[in-house]
Design a protein around this motif. Structure first.
Motif, mmCIF file in Angstrom:
data_model
loop_
_atom_site.group_PDB
_atom_site.id
_atom_site.type_symbol
_atom_site.label_atom_id
_atom_site.label_comp_id
_atom_site.label_asym_id
_atom_site.label_seq_id
_atom_site.Cartn_x
_atom_site.Cartn_y
_atom_site.Cartn_z
ATOM 1 N N TRP A 142 -6.282 -2.712 0.719
ATOM 2 C CA TRP A 142 -6.318 -3.175 -0.663
ATOM 3 C C TRP A 142 -5.498 -4.448 -0.818
ATOM 4 O O TRP A 142 -5.043 -4.777 -1.911
ATOM 5 C CB TRP A 142 -5.798 -2.085 -1.597
ATOM 6 C CG TRP A 142 -6.634 -0.858 -1.584
ATOM 7 C CD1 TRP A 142 -6.288 0.373 -1.115
ATOM 8 C CD2 TRP A 142 -7.989 -0.738 -2.044
ATOM 9 N NE1 TRP A 142 -7.325 1.246 -1.256
ATOM 10 C CE2 TRP A 142 -8.391 0.593 -1.834
ATOM 11 C CE3 TRP A 142 -8.900 -1.633 -2.620
ATOM 12 C CZ2 TRP A 142 -9.652 1.066 -2.172
ATOM 13 C CZ3 TRP A 142 -10.161 -1.155 -2.948
ATOM 14 C CH2 TRP A 142 -10.526 0.160 -2.731
ATOM 15 N N ILE A 182 -8.295 -1.982 -8.219
ATOM 16 C CA ILE A 182 -8.971 -1.148 -7.227
ATOM 17 C C ILE A 182 -10.056 -0.303 -7.893
ATOM 18 O O ILE A 182 -11.196 -0.254 -7.433
ATOM 19 C CB ILE A 182 -7.956 -0.239 -6.492
ATOM 20 C CG1 ILE A 182 -7.101 -1.069 -5.538
ATOM 21 C CG2 ILE A 182 -8.669 0.889 -5.736
ATOM 22 C CD1 ILE A 182 -5.910 -0.321 -4.961
ATOM 23 N N GLU A 238 0.810 -1.217 0.000
ATOM 24 C CA GLU A 238 0.000 0.000 0.000
ATOM 25 C C GLU A 238 0.846 1.272 0.000
ATOM 26 O O GLU A 238 0.443 2.282 -0.562
ATOM 27 C CB GLU A 238 -0.990 -0.026 1.162
ATOM 28 C CG GLU A 238 -2.083 -1.048 0.953
ATOM 29 C CD GLU A 238 -3.072 -1.157 2.099
ATOM 30 O OE1 GLU A 238 -2.776 -0.638 3.200
ATOM 31 O OE2 GLU A 238 -4.133 -1.758 1.879
ATOM 32 N N GLN A 278 -6.529 -6.933 -3.621
ATOM 33 C CA GLN A 278 -6.171 -6.489 -4.964
ATOM 34 C C GLN A 278 -4.664 -6.615 -5.199
ATOM 35 O O GLN A 278 -4.234 -6.935 -6.308
ATOM 36 C CB GLN A 278 -6.646 -5.046 -5.198
ATOM 37 C CG GLN A 278 -8.131 -4.911 -5.385
ATOM 38 C CD GLN A 278 -8.954 -5.005 -4.103
ATOM 39 O OE1 GLN A 278 -8.413 -4.980 -2.989
ATOM 40 N NE2 GLN A 278 -10.261 -5.113 -4.245
ATOM 41 N N THR A 308 -2.524 -3.266 -9.664
ATOM 42 C CA THR A 308 -3.309 -3.174 -8.430
ATOM 43 C C THR A 308 -4.284 -2.005 -8.497
ATOM 44 O O THR A 308 -5.461 -2.149 -8.152
ATOM 45 C CB THR A 308 -2.381 -3.023 -7.206
ATOM 46 O OG1 THR A 308 -1.492 -4.139 -7.149
ATOM 47 C CG2 THR A 308 -3.184 -2.957 -5.919
#
Length: 146
Positions: A25, A85, A7, A28, A81
């Motif tokens: 996240w 998202i 992240e 993902q 990613t």
């Protein structure tokens, strides 16, 4: 098995990514890593494994054998990613802002992965902690007319 990005890497590209109403996240990030593994295996590993006398059918691609993934694959992982998202966040309607961001990230991912796969990856073929010098050599050659 470590992921290609986290992240904090996503925040460097999209500073407000953690302010969109989702706590984490991580799903993902993991999914993006799996997609990248499949792309590397299909488009690079099988071809280069044969060049290194490794049978790709019996010796599967292992991301932990990438010796320089943090610099070679991280940017592509961030873009993939972010694409996932924005796909999660988008509403199914015309001109959705998240859909536009998803498309942008998809294009950036495809361009980055193309460059990574053309340039080659540092991979530890014999499990000695070092990558082969010849693997870093670009796999594309240009002909020059004289």
């Amino acid at each position: 098995m470590a992921e290609y990005c986290d992240e904090s890497d996503l925040i460097k590209i999209r500073p407000s990514i953690l302010e969109l109403g989702v706590d984490s996240w991580s799903d993902q990030i993991v999914e993006a890593g799996d997609i990248i593994d499949r792309a590397i295996e299909a488009n690079w590993y099988r071809r280069i494994a044969e060049e290194n006398s490794v049978d790709w059918r019996t010796t599967l691609f292992d991301r932990d054998q990438l010796t320089n993934a943090s610099s070679q694959v991280r940017r592509a992982a961030c873009y993939k990613t972010l694409e996932l998202i924005f796909m999660y966040l988008m509403k199914h309607r015309v001109d959705d802002a998240f859909e536009k961001q998803r498309k942008l990230c998809s294009e950036l991912y495809l361009n980055e992965m193309r460059d990574v796969l053309i340039s080659g990856l540092d991979y530890d073929w014999d499990d000695d902690g070092l990558s082969s010098d010849e693997i870093s050599v670009p796999q594309v050659r240009r002909l020059v007319r004289v």
